[in-house]
Design an enzyme around this catalytic site. Structure first.
Site, PDB file in Angstrom:
ATOM      1  N   ARG A   1       4.941  17.953 -42.382  1.00  0.00           N
ATOM      2  CA  ARG A   1       3.495  18.153 -42.471  1.00  0.00           C
ATOM      3  C   ARG A   1       3.103  19.602 -42.755  1.00  0.00           C
ATOM      4  NH1 ARG A   1       2.418  15.002 -36.972  1.00  0.00           N
ATOM      5  NH2 ARG A   1       4.673  15.345 -36.842  1.00  0.00           N
TER       6      ARG A   1
ATOM      7  N   LYS B   1       9.956  25.139 -40.467  1.00  0.00           N
ATOM      8  CA  LYS B   1       8.711  25.198 -39.690  1.00  0.00           C
ATOM      9  C   LYS B   1       8.753  26.274 -38.610  1.00  0.00           C
ATOM     10  CE  LYS B   1       7.545  21.806 -36.724  1.00  0.00           C
ATOM     11  NZ  LYS B   1       6.939  20.523 -36.305  1.00  0.00           N
TER      12      LYS B   1
HETATM   13  C1  UD1 Z   1       7.756  14.831 -29.905  1.00  0.00           C
HETATM   14  C2  UD1 Z   1       7.927  13.739 -28.863  1.00  0.00           C
HETATM   15  C3  UD1 Z   1       6.557  13.342 -28.296  1.00  0.00           C
HETATM   16  C4  UD1 Z   1       5.862  14.569 -27.755  1.00  0.00           C
HETATM   17  C5  UD1 Z   1       5.799  15.686 -28.811  1.00  0.00           C
HETATM   18  C6  UD1 Z   1       5.296  16.959 -28.181  1.00  0.00           C
HETATM   19  C7  UD1 Z   1       9.858  12.445 -29.612  1.00  0.00           C
HETATM   20  C8  UD1 Z   1      10.325  11.205 -30.277  1.00  0.00           C
HETATM   21  N1  UD1 Z   1       8.543  12.593 -29.467  1.00  0.00           N
HETATM   22  O1  UD1 Z   1       7.017  14.276 -30.997  1.00  0.00           O
HETATM   23  O2  UD1 Z   1       6.721  12.381 -27.265  1.00  0.00           O
HETATM   24  O3  UD1 Z   1       4.564  14.238 -27.323  1.00  0.00           O
HETATM   25  O4  UD1 Z   1       7.105  15.959 -29.344  1.00  0.00           O
HETATM   26  O5  UD1 Z   1       5.134  17.990 -29.130  1.00  0.00           O
HETATM   27  O6  UD1 Z   1      10.670  13.233 -29.194  1.00  0.00           O
HETATM   28  N2  UD1 Z   1      13.820  17.676 -34.139  1.00  0.00           N
HETATM   29  C9  UD1 Z   1      15.157  17.863 -34.402  1.00  0.00           C
HETATM   30  N3  UD1 Z   1      15.850  16.840 -34.968  1.00  0.00           N
HETATM   31  C10 UD1 Z   1      15.291  15.633 -35.268  1.00  0.00           C
HETATM   32  C11 UD1 Z   1      13.907  15.470 -35.003  1.00  0.00           C
HETATM   33  C12 UD1 Z   1      13.207  16.502 -34.436  1.00  0.00           C
HETATM   34  O7  UD1 Z   1      15.719  18.911 -34.138  1.00  0.00           O
HETATM   35  O8  UD1 Z   1      15.997  14.772 -35.781  1.00  0.00           O
HETATM   36  C13 UD1 Z   1      13.071  18.800 -33.550  1.00  0.00           C
HETATM   37  C14 UD1 Z   1      11.938  19.271 -34.428  1.00  0.00           C
HETATM   38  O9  UD1 Z   1      12.391  20.306 -35.298  1.00  0.00           O
HETATM   39  C15 UD1 Z   1      10.936  19.776 -33.408  1.00  0.00           C
HETATM   40  C16 UD1 Z   1      11.187  18.918 -32.186  1.00  0.00           C
HETATM   41  O10 UD1 Z   1      12.477  18.349 -32.349  1.00  0.00           O
HETATM   42  O11 UD1 Z   1      11.168  21.128 -33.074  1.00  0.00           O
HETATM   43  C17 UD1 Z   1      10.143  17.803 -32.014  1.00  0.00           C
HETATM   44  O12 UD1 Z   1      10.181  16.960 -33.172  1.00  0.00           O
HETATM   45  P1  UD1 Z   1       8.870  16.428 -33.868  1.00  0.00           P
HETATM   46  O13 UD1 Z   1       9.272  15.600 -35.025  1.00  0.00           O
HETATM   47  O14 UD1 Z   1       7.930  17.535 -34.093  1.00  0.00           O
HETATM   48  O15 UD1 Z   1       8.345  15.443 -32.724  1.00  0.00           O
HETATM   49  P2  UD1 Z   1       6.862  14.989 -32.448  1.00  0.00           P
HETATM   50  O16 UD1 Z   1       6.487  13.922 -33.406  1.00  0.00           O
HETATM   51  O17 UD1 Z   1       5.989  16.166 -32.349  1.00  0.00           O
HETATM   52 CA    CA Z   2       6.177  18.342 -32.877  1.00  0.00          CA
END
Ligand code: UD1
Ligand code: CA
Length: 466
Positions: free
Chosen positions: A15, A22
């Site tokens: 996004r 990011k």
């Molecule tokens: C996540 C939480 C959600 C919470 C929110 C708070 C999950 C499934 N959901 O959602 O419950 O309310 O954060 O901000 O965890 N990342 C990785 N590898 C991956 C996916 C993500 O390292 O495969 C990292 C991203 O870079 C980021 C963090 O994990 O720093 C959170 O991931 P993001 O996709 O932003 O999760 P949200 O949809 O925000």
């Molecule tokens: Ca997030």
């Protein structure tokens, strides 16, 4: 008990619509992950592991100056639970508490993290989650409790997977957790990707632990701004605004006048003394310090510089990596950079640039000058249009000007060159040789007047036109 930290930063940040990872986007002047690393450091952890993936090399390079950081690569990125599993190798054989932070949640306070770890260990919990009650929970995972609010947490449901009534829940998951390391990775492996995104969701661990009868605690922050995640540039600007507002409020409380806090851009690392006045539209960046009783006018940008007391910087001056002693006056439209050192009571006027230059106490350069690689003594007067010719095409050379010297307007000082104490240089001189103390140097040719030249020229012009 040992504390270990894992920071999730592998996601693409779709996004953001950016080529830059990011977590390297800046919040109030600093990459957001630097804010998170500072939070981690406050816990004095045994280890800190960053999970990287998307643009992993760019991120590793950006964090290379941090000692003792471990990196693990998550490729492909299949969700937050999958991300944590990639850190298993880095934590093998360790016991104690694992604190999981999100690289895109930069405002969490060290106090909240300590509260999380304390609650987690005093309750002997298997997992503990930081939560917040927010007005607009859209997009966040929701905290589902077994009964009324205040009852134990049962599970976390993601926004996309929530029912209409679950979406009504205003208590959200921050994505920040403490886990007991014992048995953690085996439990995470049992998470399935049965959800809208077909990803492995770490928050699913809560339901798994609760079904097994293990303790899951929650710590709710009173200020929900702390746990704001950044997923878009709009959120980036909103979070930066929060940091700036905190900073200006803190400065005003300590006696600094900020005429218009809405347009003051002051980084967290900046300090300012009491009774200094900051006009609208000023940027103070990096690790800048400003003394007491200063006045910083509109449009000024100061980066990584030290400014003494009672200094005035007039409009639209740019000061980077410089030192200004007490009672200095600079600008408008001055440019001071690269280890420039301006001593007490010196004055610098409009369209003057100083680079790697010492300007001695009480010296003045009031108009249109370039002073580079120069050491200028005390009470020196630099006339308008003076230029140090410091570069000969291969090397930068030094100009040294002794105390009390007077440099006439439009002088070129061809470095390396020295002007002795109290020497005078006539206007329009090109100084290629050293000038002894007390001498007058003139190099401009003798003036010649040609009588009647103008009338004659005009006559010629008419003949050509006719
Ligand atoms: C996540 C939480 C959600 C919470 C929110 C708070 C999950 C499934 N959901 O959602 O419950 O309310 O954060 O901000 O965890 N990342 C990785 N590898 C991956 C996916 C993500 O390292 O495969 C990292 C991203 O870079 C980021 C963090 O994990 O720093 C959170 O991931 P993001 O996709 O932003 O999760 P949200 O949809 O925000
Ligand atoms: Ca997030």
């Amino acid at each position: 008990m040992d504390t270990h930290v894992v920071i999730l930063a592998a996601g693409k940040g779709t996004r953001m619509k950016s080529a830059l990872p990011k977590v390297l986007h800046r919040v109030a002047g600093q990459p957001m992950i630097e804010h998170v690393l500072a939070q981690a450091a406050a816990l004095n952890p045994r280890s800190t592991t960053v999970v990287v993936g998307h643009e992993a090399d760019t991120l590793k390079t950006a964090l290379a100056s941090h000692q003792g950081l471990a990196f693990v690569v998550q490729e492909p990125q299949r969700g937050t639970a999958h991300a944590l599993l990639t850190a298993e190798s880095a934590l093998r054989g360790h016991t104690g508490t694992l604190v999981l932070l999100s690289g895109d949640v930069p405002l969490l306070s060290a106090a909240t993290l300590k509260r999380l770890v304390n609650r987690h260990s005093s309750a002997g919990a298997a997992a503990s989650v930081v939560t917040a009650v927010v007005e607009d929970p859209g997009g966040y995972g929701r905290i589902v409790r077994s009964g009324q609010p205040g009852e134990p947490i049962a599970r976390i449901v993601e926004d996309r997977d929530a029912t209409a009534s679950e979406r009504e829940v205003s208590e959200i998951n921050s994505g920040i957790y403490a886990f007991a390391l014992e048995g953690l990775f085996d439990a995470v492996r049992s998470i399935a990707a049965e959800n809208a995104q077909r990803e492995f969701y770490l928050p699913d661990l809560v339901a798994i632990y609760r079904q097994r009868g293990l303790g899951v605690e929650t710590v709710t922050v009173s200020n929900p701004d702390e746990i704001r995640g950044i997923n878009s540039r709009i959120e980036l600007a909103a979070v930066s605004r929060i940091v700036r507002d905190e900073k200006t409020a803190e400065l005003m409380a300590s006696g600094v006048t900020i005429e218009d806090p809405a347009t003051a851009y002051i980084d967290r690392g900046v300090s300012i003394g009491a009774d200094t006045i900051v006009h609208p539209g000023v940027s103070l960046e990096g690790f800048t310090t400003i003394g007491e009783g200063c006045e910083i006018h509109s449009g000024v940008r100061i980066v990584d510089s030290q400014i003494g007391d009672r200094v005035t910087v007039f409009n639209h001056s740019v000061i980077t990596n410089a030192r200004l002693a007490d009672d200095v006056r600079v600008g408008p439209f001055a440019h001071l950079r690269n280890e420039t050192d301006v001593r007490a009571h010196a004055r610098i006027g409009n369209f003057v640039e100083l680079k790697k230059t010492v300007l001695g106490a009480g010296s003045k350069s009031m108009h249109l000058a370039y002073l580079g690689d120069a050491t200028i003594g005390e009470k020196v007067n630099i006339g308008a249009g003076t230029i140090t010719c410091n570069y000969d095409g291969t090397t930068k050379n030094q100009t040294v000007i002794g105390d009390g010297a007077f440099i006439g307007s439009d002088t070129q000082l061809v470095a390396p060159v020295k002007v002795g104490k109290g020497a005078y240089i006539g206007s329009g001189s090109t100084i290629r040789e050293d000038v002894p103390s007390g001498a007058l140097a003139v190099s401009a040719g003798k003036q010649r007047n040609i009588e009647g030249w103008v009338a004659e020229k005009k006559g010629r012009g008419q003949r050509v036109r006719g």
